[in-house]
Each structure stands twice: as structure tokens, then as C-alpha cells.
Scaffold this active site. Structure first.
Site, PDB file in Angstrom:
ATOM      1  N   HIS A  58      41.339  41.320  49.795  1.00  0.00           N
ATOM      2  CA  HIS A  58      40.722  42.284  48.904  1.00  0.00           C
ATOM      3  C   HIS A  58      41.698  43.587  48.417  1.00  0.00           C
ATOM      4  O   HIS A  58      41.635  43.910  47.194  1.00  0.00           O
ATOM      5  CB  HIS A  58      39.276  43.108  49.358  1.00  0.00           C
ATOM      6  CG  HIS A  58      38.402  41.860  49.778  1.00  0.00           C
ATOM      7  ND1 HIS A  58      37.869  41.735  51.047  1.00  0.00           N
ATOM      8  CD2 HIS A  58      37.775  41.019  48.842  1.00  0.00           C
ATOM      9  CE1 HIS A  58      37.088  40.776  50.829  1.00  0.00           C
ATOM     10  NE2 HIS A  58      36.788  40.348  49.456  1.00  0.00           N
ATOM     11  N   LYS A  75      42.497  32.482  46.585  1.00  0.00           N
ATOM     12  CA  LYS A  75      41.746  31.845  47.811  1.00  0.00           C
ATOM     13  C   LYS A  75      40.438  30.910  47.192  1.00  0.00           C
ATOM     14  O   LYS A  75      40.386  29.674  47.485  1.00  0.00           O
ATOM     15  CB  LYS A  75      41.427  32.794  48.819  1.00  0.00           C
ATOM     16  CG  LYS A  75      40.274  32.335  49.655  1.00  0.00           C
ATOM     17  CD  LYS A  75      40.691  31.971  50.774  1.00  0.00           C
ATOM     18  CE  LYS A  75      39.754  31.658  51.924  1.00  0.00           C
ATOM     19  NZ  LYS A  75      38.236  31.938  51.390  1.00  0.00           N
ATOM     20  N   ASP A  76      39.887  31.595  46.267  1.00  0.00           N
ATOM     21  CA  ASP A  76      38.753  30.828  45.563  1.00  0.00           C
ATOM     22  C   ASP A  76      39.221  30.248  44.178  1.00  0.00           C
ATOM     23  O   ASP A  76      38.796  30.652  43.298  1.00  0.00           O
ATOM     24  CB  ASP A  76      37.548  31.736  45.444  1.00  0.00           C
ATOM     25  CG  ASP A  76      36.938  32.078  46.717  1.00  0.00           C
ATOM     26  OD1 ASP A  76      36.149  31.492  47.405  1.00  0.00           O
ATOM     27  OD2 ASP A  76      37.225  33.306  47.019  1.00  0.00           O
ATOM     28  N   VAL A 111      46.243  35.648  50.623  1.00  0.00           N
ATOM     29  CA  VAL A 111      46.948  36.761  51.538  1.00  0.00           C
ATOM     30  C   VAL A 111      46.643  35.885  52.831  1.00  0.00           C
ATOM     31  O   VAL A 111      45.361  35.440  53.024  1.00  0.00           O
ATOM     32  CB  VAL A 111      46.270  37.834  51.770  1.00  0.00           C
ATOM     33  CG1 VAL A 111      47.068  39.020  53.087  1.00  0.00           C
ATOM     34  CG2 VAL A 111      46.550  38.890  50.499  1.00  0.00           C
TER      35      VAL A 111
HETATM   36  O1  PAF Z   1      34.728  36.001  45.560  1.00  0.00           O
HETATM   37  C1  PAF Z   1      33.749  36.679  45.588  1.00  0.00           C
HETATM   38  O2  PAF Z   1      33.715  37.523  46.610  1.00  0.00           O
HETATM   39  C2  PAF Z   1      32.377  36.435  44.794  1.00  0.00           C
HETATM   40  O3  PAF Z   1      32.100  35.178  44.566  1.00  0.00           O
HETATM   41  C3  PAF Z   1      32.500  37.256  43.432  1.00  0.00           C
HETATM   42  C4  PAF Z   1      33.583  36.894  42.470  1.00  0.00           C
HETATM   43  C5  PAF Z   1      32.469  38.892  43.801  1.00  0.00           C
HETATM   44  C6  PAF Z   1      31.062  37.276  42.933  1.00  0.00           C
HETATM   45  O4  PAF Z   1      29.920  37.414  43.686  1.00  0.00           O
END
Ligand code: PAF
Length: 282
Positions: A40, A153-154, A180
């Protein structure tokens, strides 16, 4: 001790952003669900390289969890999240609304997503991208940032959000940021805290098995066979179940038969009660 102000309401967020926008400053939004880790913080640093003002949202979004999933247990660490964000020295504002601010009583609207949302995660978590798209659309409409940063990552989520922003004509540019990883290659995730030490060792094999599969695809190996072998390798390494290992077109996530365009390998597998996802570019 964090000195960053936490903004809990959309109207207050808008009031705080207006003078920055009026001054012509670029605003970047980093949407998160908290439980912040170095992944993050790398999104936050990327945001600050792209805009004068950085807003981080922290909201554990109930709409993207199914009733049997870990919404209640999802780590909530607001105080230490705020300290970490303050330590970066680049965050201007934290938006952390209570659930009723995002979903007021009687809330009855949701987005339906198709295109890159079809298959993969949707086969196992059918509710997921609708919930993500709805909350991210609300965040983008509330903050109207110039850019919003999401981790690769997503990867499927990134494509779904990019498509949603384009389809709804939102002015925000959606930016993807590199994954990361831990020293053994495990992709950082807020859910890694659920892993026991033995599970953590097994988790470290996921990225290696995917990297191996990427090399086989580059060497023109048969795609379906590589997917099957990688699934078996994950089970042999100690994963309890494998939801998918899929080699797809990097833009559309459509299945491919050979490496003729940029591709991506994506995987989801469970160890105990923890579900891990990872992906790599081929
Ligand atoms: O990837 C995440 O942390 C969540 O899916 C997001 C994009 C903040 C939406 O709640």
C-alpha cells in the site's frame, strides 16, 4: 503518533478538496481497506509522484464480501495505518467513512460488471467485483481525483475498475502499480497475517510455480498443459485447493492458445482457510 486528520464524511471530503482543485493542484486517490503494508505504501509513493495532493481512503467494504467470507475478521488497524501514512510524509488526507456514510439506510444501488469481470475470481466470488465497482465508483465520484492508484496484485480488479471508469465516463485516470513482494517472492497482502508459519512457507512457493510456468509459456509450451502442471505443482507444494491457474490475454483476460500478445498468468489457491492470489506478466 499520527497528525493526519481523518475525514469521515463525503461532504467534508469535498470541502477539503475544493481549495486544492481551485488552486489547480492535481489530486491522487489511493483506495484501500486498511491493514496497510509496504505494498500500500508503494501505491502512496506512486500517487505522490503523480500529484501534488494525496488522499488515502480506508474502508472495509462489506459489499465485496460474501456472507461466508472474512468481513468480520478482516484486520482493522486504523491507528497504526494512520501512523504509517503519516510516516510517509506525503499523505494530505485520510478518508475513513463509517459504513452508513457509504451505504446509507435504504441504499439500493449497485453496479453490474462484465468484460474483464467474467470468469476467474467471479467464478469463485460472484459478488466480489460488483461490490468493488460500486464502492470504487462512489469513492471516485466523492473525491473526483485526477488519478487513482490500484495494485497489480489484484490484476483482474484493476482491469474491472479501469473498464468501469471508462464505461461511466469518470474523469479519473486509473493507474496500476507493480506488486511488492517479500524476499521469497510472496506477494504482500493484508491476508498474509492469517498464515501459520508452516502455511507461510507453502505460500512462498506460489510465485515460484507461476514464474516457472511463465518461462514454459515463453518457451512455447502448450498453455492448457502448463496450467494443469502448475495446478498439480501447487497441490504438491502443500496448497489444499487451487481455484485456478489461468494464462490469459493481458488486456481482456480472454483465454489464449499461444503467446502471440502480452499475456498474464493469474492464480488463486487456498492454504487452510487463507485464499491467496497472485499474477505475473508473461
Ligand atoms: O483492493 C482493495 O483493497 C479493495 O478491493 C478496494 C479497491 C479498496 C475496494 O474496496
Amino acid at each position: 503518533m499520527s497528525t493526519l486528520q481523518i475525514t469521515p464524511s463525503i461532504s467534508q471530503l469535498r470541502r477539503q478538496l475544493t481549495p486544492w482543485r481551485d488552486e489547480g493542484e492535481q489530486v491522487a486517490l489511493v483506495p484501500t481497506m486498511g491493514a496497510l503494508h509496504q505494498g500500500h505504501l508503494s501505491l502512496v509513493r506512486q500517487a505522490s509522484a503523480m500529484a501534488q495532493r494525496v488522499v488515502v481512503s480506508i474502508f472495509v467494504n462489506p459489499a465485496q464480501f460474501a456472507p461466508h467470507e472474512d468481513f468480520a475478521a478482516y484486520p482493522r488497524t486504523l491507528k497504526s495505518d494512520c501512523d504509517k501514512l503519516a510516516d510517509t510524509g506525503v499523505v494530505d488526507l485520510i478518508f475513513s467513512p463509517p459504513p452508513e456514510e457509504m451505504y446509507p439506510p435504504g441504499f439500493a444501488t449497485g453496479l453490474t460488471v462484465g468484460g474483464p469481470a467474467l470468469g476467474l475470481e467471479t467464478d469463485f466470488r460472484p459478488h466480489f467485483f460488483g461490490g468493488v465497482a460500486t464502492v470504487v465508483a462512489k469513492l471516485l465520484i466523492a473525491a473526483m481525483p485526477h488519478v487513482a492508484i490500484f495494485g497489480e496484485k489484484d490484476y483482474q480488479q484493476l482491469l474491472v475498475i479501469r473498464r468501469m471508469a471508462r464505461d461511466l465516463g469518470l474523469a479519473t485516470e486509473i493507474i496500476g502499480a507493480p506488486i511488492v513482494r517479500e524476499p521469497d517472492g510472496l506477494a504482500l497482502s493484508s491476508r498474509n497475517v492469517y498464515l501459520s508459519s508452516n502455511e507461510r512457507m507453502i505460500a512462498g512457493t506460489l510465485n515460484k510455480i507461476l514464474a516457472d510456468a511463465c518461462n514454459q509459456v515463453r518457451a512455447c509450451g502448450p498453455i492448457a498443459e502448463i496450467e494443469k502442471q502448475s495446478t498439480n505443482a501447487l497441490l504438491s507444494a502443500g496448497f489444499d485447493s487451487v481455484d485456478y491457474v489461468a494464462i490469459r490475454d493481458a488486456q481482456t483476460l480472454a483465454p489464449i492458445e499461444a503467446l502471440e500478445q502480452p499475456a498474464r498468468i493469474l492464480a488463486a489457491a487456498k492454504i487452510g482457510r487463507t485464499r491467496l492470489i497472485d499474477n505475473m506478466s508473461i
